[in-house]
Design an enzyme around this catalytic site. Sequence first.
Site, PDB file in Angstrom:
ATOM      1  CD  GLU A  55      -5.607 -25.842  27.559  1.00  0.00           C
ATOM      2  OE1 GLU A  55      -6.233 -23.795  27.889  1.00  0.00           O
ATOM      3  OE2 GLU A  55      -6.837 -26.183  27.766  1.00  0.00           O
TER       4      GLU A  55
ATOM      5  CB  THR B 290       0.359  -3.665   6.187  1.00  0.00           C
ATOM      6  OG1 THR B 290      -0.547  -3.939   5.442  1.00  0.00           O
ATOM      7  CG2 THR B 290       1.415  -1.960   6.043  1.00  0.00           C
ATOM      8  CG  ASP B 291      -2.195  -7.654   3.317  1.00  0.00           C
ATOM      9  OD1 ASP B 291      -3.039  -8.556   2.739  1.00  0.00           O
ATOM     10  OD2 ASP B 291      -2.872  -6.363   4.239  1.00  0.00           O
TER      11      ASP B 291
ATOM     12  CE  LYS C 287      -3.295  -4.976   8.095  1.00  0.00           C
ATOM     13  NZ  LYS C 287      -3.008  -5.068   6.045  1.00  0.00           N
TER      14      LYS C 287
ATOM     15  CE1 TYR D 204      -5.981   0.284  -0.198  1.00  0.00           C
ATOM     16  CE2 TYR D 204      -3.837  -0.134  -0.783  1.00  0.00           C
ATOM     17  CZ  TYR D 204      -5.252  -0.366  -0.009  1.00  0.00           C
ATOM     18  OH  TYR D 204      -4.224  -0.615   1.237  1.00  0.00           O
TER      19      TYR D 204
ATOM     20  CB  THR E   1      -0.938   0.010   1.121  1.00  0.00           C
ATOM     21  OG1 THR E   1      -1.813  -1.113   1.341  1.00  0.00           O
ATOM     22  CG2 THR E   1      -1.381   0.855   2.115  1.00  0.00           C
TER      23      THR E   1
ATOM     24  CB  SER F 257       2.723  -8.167   1.372  1.00  0.00           C
ATOM     25  OG  SER F 257       1.773  -7.939   2.097  1.00  0.00           O
TER      26      SER F 257
HETATM   27  N1  DGL Z   1      -2.710  -6.113  -0.641  1.00  0.00           N
HETATM   28  C1  DGL Z   1      -2.020  -5.508   0.725  1.00  0.00           C
HETATM   29  C2  DGL Z   1      -0.248  -5.946   1.073  1.00  0.00           C
HETATM   30  O1  DGL Z   1       0.381  -5.540   0.039  1.00  0.00           O
HETATM   31  C3  DGL Z   1      -2.492  -4.662   1.371  1.00  0.00           C
HETATM   32  C4  DGL Z   1      -2.280  -3.983   2.896  1.00  0.00           C
HETATM   33  C5  DGL Z   1      -1.017  -2.838   2.812  1.00  0.00           C
HETATM   34  O2  DGL Z   1      -0.155  -3.451   1.576  1.00  0.00           O
HETATM   35  O3  DGL Z   1      -0.981  -2.084   3.547  1.00  0.00           O
HETATM   36  O4  DGL Z   1      -0.120  -5.737   2.026  1.00  0.00           O
END
Ligand code: DGL
Length: 345
Positions: free
Chosen positions: A302, A108-109, A181, A42, A28, A75
């Site tokens: 457990e 971020t993924d 995340k 987007y 992103t 990602s």
């Molecule tokens: N498709 C997600 C990624 O590339 C977008 C999320 C992001 O980058 O914030 O991880």
Amino acid sequence: MGAYAQTAQTTDAARKPANVVVLATGGTIAGAGASASNSATYQAAKVPVDKLIAGLPELTSVANVRGEQVFQIASESFTNANLLQLGKRVAELAASNDVDGIVITHGTDTLEETAYFLNLTVHSEKPVVVVGSMRPGTALSADGALNLVNAVTVAGDPTARGQGVLAVMNDEIHSGRDVTKAVNIRTDAFRSPWGPLGMVVEGKSYWFRAPVKRHTVNSEFDITQISELPRVDIAYGYGNVSDVAYKAFADAGAKALIHAGTGNGSVAADVVPGLRALREKGLFIIRSSRVNQGGFVLRNAEQPDDKYDWVVAHDLNPQKARILAMLALTKTQDTRELQRIFWEY
Ligand code: DGL
């Protein structure tokens, strides 16, 4: 490889500006939406690294910055091959006398997986900082610009040396080991269960704690010595679960299975026999927790891990446990050694 923009003024009169390389992978932070109101709609991985850097004249007062486009992908599509290629490039640059710090722009993924992988395999004390954004640069109140300036600030800061691989998001400095995340729609998306290491405020890093788990130069895993990663898969625990997914992953060639268990990494009674049978066949079973604000799986709490010859992931979430398990299996096929590794990293 472009030349550094030799216009940076040192932020500390006594210190010459650092040379920082920005390795871009997509996400992103390189995204673009149709209008300023599109903060969540987007396309990721559109803007090239040189445009990202050129769009931030503020960077020239932070460090001498140059960029490389390693990938241009979202990602969620990162593969083991991407991890290995990126890790080797980071290690190469970190070994260069001409480089003082490295920033990786990333979706971020799976940012947390890449950050942990690099934390475990790049043998350098130089700052390596992973950064992303929750909104594309085209959106109102986009967070990528300040996140990137902050990431370059930390990557060029000598006080960031030896802290392991870091993730800088939303003014916070997180350990690449701990960060995850936790929210997928807000700019304060990233959390560390035991807290961030520090903050970046107006171009200065402030530290409040340091990592204690093994990393970078103190790691037994070295990216320069790794050419492939074994298959490790993750299967989720939930009500009414069966062992079908675990068996399917085993049939697909998994060498270890991460059980993303409920609570304390618990395993449903209907699943235990299937997992024990898979262990008998030589697969490693590693119990993690699906809880998302800090799981903590205890041995023999457990589940009788000693009796079943299973491993616990300590406080690592399932996706991080998978990263460590892949690396550990490049070194050992012994359960006790695997468990040592999960306690130490
Ligand atoms: N498709 C997600 C990624 O590339 C977008 C999320 C992001 O980058 O914030 O991880």
